[in-house]
Design an enzyme around this catalytic site. Structure first.
Site, PDB file in Angstrom:
ATOM      1  N   CYS A 100      77.720  53.362  32.493  1.00 40.73           N
ATOM      2  CA  CYS A 100      77.829  52.571  31.141  1.00 40.73           C
ATOM      3  C   CYS A 100      78.831  52.697  30.410  1.00 40.73           C
ATOM      4  O   CYS A 100      79.368  54.085  30.239  1.00 40.73           O
ATOM      5  CB  CYS A 100      76.347  53.018  30.364  1.00 40.73           C
ATOM      6  SG  CYS A 100      76.470  52.435  28.769  1.00 40.73           S
ATOM      7  N   GLU A 101      79.586  51.685  30.139  1.00 42.37           N
ATOM      8  CA  GLU A 101      81.071  51.567  29.381  1.00 42.37           C
ATOM      9  C   GLU A 101      80.775  52.394  27.930  1.00 42.37           C
ATOM     10  O   GLU A 101      81.699  52.498  27.250  1.00 42.37           O
ATOM     11  CB  GLU A 101      81.776  50.439  29.264  1.00 42.37           C
ATOM     12  CG  GLU A 101      80.948  49.415  28.674  1.00 42.37           C
ATOM     13  CD  GLU A 101      81.741  47.937  29.000  1.00 42.37           C
ATOM     14  OE1 GLU A 101      81.687  47.334  27.725  1.00 42.37           O
ATOM     15  OE2 GLU A 101      82.342  47.879  29.814  1.00 42.37           O
ATOM     16  N   HIS A 102      79.476  52.289  27.274  1.00 46.89           N
ATOM     17  CA  HIS A 102      79.676  52.755  25.725  1.00 46.89           C
ATOM     18  C   HIS A 102      79.270  54.252  25.773  1.00 46.89           C
ATOM     19  O   HIS A 102      79.988  54.699  24.907  1.00 46.89           O
ATOM     20  CB  HIS A 102      78.009  52.167  25.389  1.00 46.89           C
ATOM     21  CG  HIS A 102      78.223  50.573  25.140  1.00 46.89           C
ATOM     22  ND1 HIS A 102      76.935  49.891  24.909  1.00 46.89           N
ATOM     23  CD2 HIS A 102      79.333  49.997  25.041  1.00 46.89           C
ATOM     24  CE1 HIS A 102      77.285  48.608  24.929  1.00 46.89           C
ATOM     25  NE2 HIS A 102      78.704  48.511  24.920  1.00 46.89           N
ATOM     26  N   HIS A 103      78.787  55.028  26.797  1.00 46.03           N
ATOM     27  CA  HIS A 103      78.530  56.524  26.776  1.00 46.03           C
ATOM     28  C   HIS A 103      79.346  57.225  27.937  1.00 46.03           C
ATOM     29  O   HIS A 103      79.248  58.297  27.913  1.00 46.03           O
ATOM     30  CB  HIS A 103      77.440  56.792  26.639  1.00 46.03           C
ATOM     31  CG  HIS A 103      76.666  56.365  25.292  1.00 46.03           C
ATOM     32  ND1 HIS A 103      75.980  55.208  25.086  1.00 46.03           N
ATOM     33  CD2 HIS A 103      76.821  56.800  23.973  1.00 46.03           C
ATOM     34  CE1 HIS A 103      75.650  54.944  23.752  1.00 46.03           C
ATOM     35  NE2 HIS A 103      75.959  55.818  22.972  1.00 46.03           N
ATOM     36  N   GLN A 142      75.121  46.337  32.337  1.00 44.67           N
ATOM     37  CA  GLN A 142      74.588  45.878  33.305  1.00 44.67           C
ATOM     38  C   GLN A 142      74.589  44.401  33.359  1.00 44.67           C
ATOM     39  O   GLN A 142      74.430  43.734  34.562  1.00 44.67           O
ATOM     40  CB  GLN A 142      72.969  46.266  33.345  1.00 44.67           C
ATOM     41  CG  GLN A 142      72.119  46.026  34.386  1.00 44.67           C
ATOM     42  CD  GLN A 142      70.595  46.519  34.493  1.00 44.67           C
ATOM     43  OE1 GLN A 142      70.592  47.910  33.985  1.00 44.67           O
ATOM     44  NE2 GLN A 142      69.691  45.748  34.654  1.00 44.67           N
ATOM     45  N   HIS A 170      69.153  53.762  32.687  1.00 44.41           N
ATOM     46  CA  HIS A 170      70.271  54.183  31.968  1.00 44.41           C
ATOM     47  C   HIS A 170      70.092  55.601  31.310  1.00 44.41           C
ATOM     48  O   HIS A 170      69.376  55.830  30.555  1.00 44.41           O
ATOM     49  CB  HIS A 170      70.586  53.146  30.759  1.00 44.41           C
ATOM     50  CG  HIS A 170      70.889  51.757  31.434  1.00 44.41           C
ATOM     51  ND1 HIS A 170      72.206  50.995  30.892  1.00 44.41           N
ATOM     52  CD2 HIS A 170      70.328  50.790  32.012  1.00 44.41           C
ATOM     53  CE1 HIS A 170      72.391  49.984  31.620  1.00 44.41           C
ATOM     54  NE2 HIS A 170      70.858  49.921  32.279  1.00 44.41           N
ATOM     55  N   CYS A 172      72.020  56.929  29.535  1.00 45.57           N
ATOM     56  CA  CYS A 172      72.278  56.802  27.823  1.00 45.57           C
ATOM     57  C   CYS A 172      70.927  56.694  27.013  1.00 45.57           C
ATOM     58  O   CYS A 172      70.962  56.741  25.962  1.00 45.57           O
ATOM     59  CB  CYS A 172      73.252  55.822  27.424  1.00 45.57           C
ATOM     60  SG  CYS A 172      73.057  54.164  27.994  1.00 45.57           S
TER      61      CYS A 172
END
Length: 210
Positions: A100-103, A142, A170, A172
């Site tokens: 996941c590119e956010h976390h 995703q 996920h 996260c």
């Protein structure tokens, strides 16, 4: 090769992807910054258990993000014809691991991929799995991953229809924040006839779930 009109007019976003060039000093830079994170946490990066951690993490990141440095569409360019085969080709339960590119936490799941060949134009079944893996090994969403897989098949194989469904867990959501282990996120992308014909799309979905 131009896509059929039915695919070009799909509501899914047209996605252009290019492979990046890995910087020559990537491993060194990543390791240096991982060391700084350890220091910022109050840890001693020189203690025995952590001394080689920055280098190990740097190698890991270059491995799990290796999809940045390849064009996954290349896998589909190995094609063959099968006596004008015109029925759906479905490969389901393709396991993937992404980030996941956010976390920058892992995403684990399965991909179900189907396409309706035009003129018997096929690709190897393993090539579809390699396509999924290539795009998964990047910092991802995703939703974007789902569209990238579908768009690549549409662009390279020019089929009459494409359907891609991803189910992912996920970390996260499992390890932080809401802390809901086991929850699944489902995304899909339909192009061509399967975007327009609900009955046909449902038939393919039922085969994916069987």
């Amino acid at each position: 090769m131009q896509q059929p009109a039915s695919l070009m007019t799909s509501s899914a976003a047209q996605i252009k992807e290019d492979a990046l060039i890995c910087p020559a000093d990537a491993q060194e830079r990543i390791a240096r910054n991982v060391r700084e994170i350890l220091v910022a946490l109050g840890e001693d990066p020189e203690r025995e258990g952590l001394k080689e951690t920055p280098q190990r993490v740097a190698k890991m990141y270059l491995e799990i993000f290796s999809g940045l440095y390849e064009d996954p569409q290349e896998h589909l360019k190995k094609q063959f014809s099968a006596d004008q085969h015109g029925s759906a080709v479905i490969v389901k339960d393709i396991r993937f691991q992404s980030t996941c590119e956010h976390h920058l936490l892992p995403v684990y799941g399965v991909a179900h991929v189907a396409y309706l060949p035009d003129g018997g134009r096929l690709t190897g079944l393993s090539k579809l799995a390699r396509l999924v893996e290539g795009y998964a090994r990047r910092p991802q969403l995703q939703e974007r991953l789902t569209d990238q897989i579908a768009q690549a098949i549409a662009k390279i194989l020019s089929p009459k229809a494409v359907l891609v469904v991803l189910e992912g867990e996920h970390m996260c959501m499992s390890l932080r924040g809401v802390r809901s282990p086991g929850s699944k996120t489902v995304t899909s992308a339909a192009l061509g006839r399967w975007a327009e014909n609900l009955q046909e799309r449902q038939e393919i979905l039922s085969l994916m779930k069987s």
